[in-house]
Enzyme design. Sequence first.
Site, short mmCIF file in Angstrom:
data_model
loop_
_atom_site.label_atom_id
_atom_site.label_comp_id
_atom_site.label_asym_id
_atom_site.label_seq_id
_atom_site.Cartn_x
_atom_site.Cartn_y
_atom_site.Cartn_z
N ASP A 159 0.84 -1.20 0.00
CA ASP A 159 0.00 0.00 0.00
C ASP A 159 0.88 1.26 0.00
O ASP A 159 0.60 2.23 -0.71
CB ASP A 159 -0.91 -0.01 1.23
CG ASP A 159 -1.63 -1.35 1.37
OD1 ASP A 159 -2.41 -1.68 0.46
OD2 ASP A 159 -1.38 -2.07 2.35
N HIS A 187 -4.68 -3.24 6.55
CA HIS A 187 -4.47 -3.55 5.14
C HIS A 187 -5.80 -4.02 4.56
O HIS A 187 -6.08 -5.20 4.47
CB HIS A 187 -3.41 -4.62 4.94
CG HIS A 187 -3.36 -5.13 3.53
ND1 HIS A 187 -2.90 -4.37 2.49
CD2 HIS A 187 -3.78 -6.29 2.98
CE1 HIS A 187 -3.02 -5.05 1.37
NE2 HIS A 187 -3.55 -6.22 1.63
#
Length: 328
Positions: A159, A187
């Site tokens: 990410d 996440h």
Amino acid sequence: TRTPVNVTVTGAAGQIGYALLFRIASGQLLGADVPVKLRLLEIPQGVKAAEGTAMELDDCAFPLLQGIDIFDDANQAFSGANVALLVGARPRTAGMERGDLLAANGGIFGPQGKAINDNAADDIKVLVVGNPANTNALIAQQHAPDVPADRFTAMTRLDHNRAIAQLAKKTGAAVSDISKVTIWGNHSATQYPDIFHAEIAGKNAAEAVADEQWLADDFIPTVAKRGAAIIDARGASSAASAANAAIDHVYTWVNGTAEGDWTSAGVVSDGSYGVPEGLISSFPVTAKNGRFEIVQGLDINAFSRPRIDASVAELVAERDEVKKLGLI
Ligand code: NAI
């Protein structure tokens, strides 16, 4: 000559495993002068495919690769492990509720945490990649009471790297000029990629962008939903970029962050930034001497606060659910 580092990889026959193992064996995980021994863990149905990958690893004649062992038993696979990459997980299938998913993964990550507790080397470092990564990491950590809690981490580096790439695209800056991007929280689609402390060639990134609407409507959803966009386009989930992020995460953990920069990782909360202590949540972290440390004292503005809180609330709900299920 240096003693080889034992690296255990679970889910070794999967797509991330295939993209990951060759890079570990070539020296990219730990450093170009560090010999490694691979210990691969698969479920019995995955062992034959893992053996095929091991044949290909042999065929690369990597100078640093000093051995490959394949197991379907976690106690054996984690025996003497210095680094453990927990990639294998139970994916969400149609009709599966969150509770089902957490329960199925609790059945994997609880026993693996215990196997790490009982068999790994004293300096074990664990990265959980398999989803739901933060809560899987929490489950594993809770089953390893003899291992310092900060050795358990969850991967949000993909990410983080996605956020850097989007910011570079938007501003025309070089990726290498971007620093101090942060991923907060889980996440998952609730994660919050934060550029208010980020810098582009030393200048504040949010000021350089000066477009809050782009942040809210474009940047954040693009980063948070990138996994789904990759599945749409590729017909399969992110694998090479996920493997790359796992390499980055461990390399940084072992070799440190650059002066004046930080990275993002799911680490055990010390209560900083209102994140309940003990949760494994993504934070801005520096790494030094083989330890991650949460960057302290950042101002959290009114744009960021509710976004961090929402993702952390999801982590709290996941933790409460696995508690209720008796998984921790
Ligand atoms: P995959 O399905 O291709 O491979 C998973 C492998 O794990 C399979 O070979 C399977 O046999 C094995 N496995 C299942 N249970 C196991 C167990 N108990 N012990 C050992 N091995 C086991 O999946 P892929 O694409 O490699 O992804 C792996 C995981 O990584 C998934 O959970 C995925 O959601 C997650 N992921 C996480 C990302 C992150 O940023 N944190 C990014 C991308 C994927």
